[in-house]
Design a protein around this motif. Structure first.
Motif, PDB file in Angstrom:
ATOM      1  N   ALA A   1       0.834  -1.208   0.000  1.00  9.88           N
ATOM      2  CA  ALA A   1       0.000   0.000   0.000  1.00  9.88           C
ATOM      3  C   ALA A   1       0.867   1.257   0.000  1.00  9.88           C
ATOM      4  N   ALA A   2       1.942   1.246   0.764  1.00  7.06           N
ATOM      5  CA  ALA A   2       2.839   2.404   0.803  1.00  7.06           C
ATOM      6  C   ALA A   2       3.606   2.545  -0.508  1.00  7.06           C
ATOM      7  N   ARG A   3       4.047   1.452  -1.066  1.00 10.12           N
ATOM      8  CA  ARG A   3       4.786   1.510  -2.337  1.00 10.12           C
ATOM      9  C   ARG A   3       3.925   2.136  -3.436  1.00 10.12           C
ATOM     10  N   ARG A   4       2.625   1.826  -3.404  1.00 10.46           N
ATOM     11  CA  ARG A   4       1.697   2.357  -4.414  1.00 10.46           C
ATOM     12  C   ARG A   4       1.080   3.698  -4.030  1.00 10.46           C
ATOM     13  N   ARG A   5       1.383   4.183  -2.821  1.00 13.34           N
ATOM     14  CA  ARG A   5       0.783   5.431  -2.317  1.00 13.34           C
ATOM     15  C   ARG A   5      -0.749   5.350  -2.352  1.00 13.34           C
TER      16      ARG A   5
ATOM     17  N   PHE B   1      -1.069   6.460   2.115  1.00 15.94           N
ATOM     18  CA  PHE B   1       0.144   5.843   2.626  1.00 15.94           C
ATOM     19  C   PHE B   1       1.363   6.533   2.030  1.00 15.94           C
ATOM     20  N   VAL B   2       2.401   6.714   2.842  1.00 14.32           N
ATOM     21  CA  VAL B   2       3.657   7.311   2.386  1.00 14.32           C
ATOM     22  C   VAL B   2       4.758   6.257   2.381  1.00 14.32           C
ATOM     23  N   ARG B   3       4.959   5.618   3.524  1.00 15.44           N
ATOM     24  CA  ARG B   3       5.961   4.550   3.585  1.00 15.44           C
ATOM     25  C   ARG B   3       5.783   3.759   4.878  1.00 15.44           C
ATOM     26  N   VAL B   4       6.495   2.648   4.935  1.00 15.78           N
ATOM     27  CA  VAL B   4       6.530   1.817   6.138  1.00 15.78           C
ATOM     28  C   VAL B   4       7.993   1.730   6.551  1.00 15.78           C
ATOM     29  N   ASP B   5       8.270   2.003   7.817  1.00 11.93           N
ATOM     30  CA  ASP B   5       9.641   1.844   8.312  1.00 11.93           C
ATOM     31  C   ASP B   5       9.594   1.108   9.647  1.00 11.93           C
ATOM     32  N   ARG B   6      10.720   1.018  10.312  1.00 12.45           N
ATOM     33  CA  ARG B   6      10.764   0.267  11.583  1.00 12.45           C
ATOM     34  C   ARG B   6       9.840   0.836  12.641  1.00 12.45           C
TER      35      ARG B   6
ATOM     36  N   GLY C   1       6.928   2.193  12.111  1.00 10.88           N
ATOM     37  CA  GLY C   1       5.525   1.942  11.795  1.00 10.88           C
ATOM     38  C   GLY C   1       5.156   2.434  10.412  1.00 10.88           C
ATOM     39  N   VAL C   2       3.871   2.639  10.229  1.00  8.81           N
ATOM     40  CA  VAL C   2       3.314   3.083   8.951  1.00  8.81           C
ATOM     41  C   VAL C   2       3.190   4.605   8.984  1.00  8.81           C
ATOM     42  N   ILE C   3       3.629   5.239   7.919  1.00 11.03           N
ATOM     43  CA  ILE C   3       3.547   6.697   7.832  1.00 11.03           C
ATOM     44  C   ILE C   3       2.441   7.041   6.844  1.00 11.03           C
ATOM     45  N   LEU C   4       1.463   7.795   7.345  1.00  9.64           N
ATOM     46  CA  LEU C   4       0.337   8.258   6.546  1.00  9.64           C
ATOM     47  C   LEU C   4       0.379   9.772   6.443  1.00  9.64           C
ATOM     48  N   ASN C   5      -0.181  10.290   5.372  1.00  7.04           N
ATOM     49  CA  ASN C   5      -0.370  11.728   5.242  1.00  7.04           C
ATOM     50  C   ASN C   5      -1.868  11.972   5.295  1.00  7.04           C
ATOM     51  N   ALA C   6      -2.304  12.668   6.326  1.00  9.86           N
ATOM     52  CA  ALA C   6      -3.720  12.991   6.524  1.00  9.86           C
ATOM     53  C   ALA C   6      -3.815  14.492   6.793  1.00  9.86           C
ATOM     54  N   PRO C   7      -3.658  15.312   5.735  1.00 12.77           N
ATOM     55  CA  PRO C   7      -3.526  16.762   5.924  1.00 12.77           C
ATOM     56  C   PRO C   7      -4.726  17.454   6.549  1.00 12.77           C
ATOM     57  N   GLU C   8      -5.897  16.884   6.448  1.00  9.37           N
ATOM     58  CA  GLU C   8      -7.092  17.552   6.975  1.00  9.37           C
ATOM     59  C   GLU C   8      -7.523  17.015   8.337  1.00  9.37           C
TER      60      GLU C   8
END
Length: 80
Positions: free
Chosen positions: A10-14, A31-36, A38-45
């Motif tokens: 999901a992160a690879r495909r954004r 989704f932005v990326r997954v790292d050690r 956790g999962v990084i999301l962009n939720a600007p609103e």
């Protein structure tokens, strides 16, 4: 597919997703990326705070997924 692989893909495909804080309403995110850490999301609103519990819903290859998570950090700039 194991949960980590689903989130990595999901992160690879954004992939776009819906995020709902406990007791709140659904908001758009992606989704932005997954790292050690956790999962990084962009939720600007969506004004999130550390420690807040969330539900994340999305589809990947036409299959629906739902994950429960906790916010570790919020308001951190996310590079494109």
């Amino acid at each position: 597919m194991d949960p980590r692989a689903v989130l990595d893909e999901a992160a690879r495909r954004r992939v776009a997703c819906q995020v709902m804080p406990r007791g709140g309403q659904w908001s758009a995110a992606w989704f932005v990326r997954v790292d050690r850490a956790g999962v990084i999301l962009n939720a600007p609103e969506l004004p999130l705070r550390g420690g807040e519990d969330l539900t994340v819903w999305f589809t990947l290859d036409e299959a629906p997924y739902r994950f429960d998570a906790s916010v570790l950090r919020a308001g951190v700039p996310v590079p494109d």
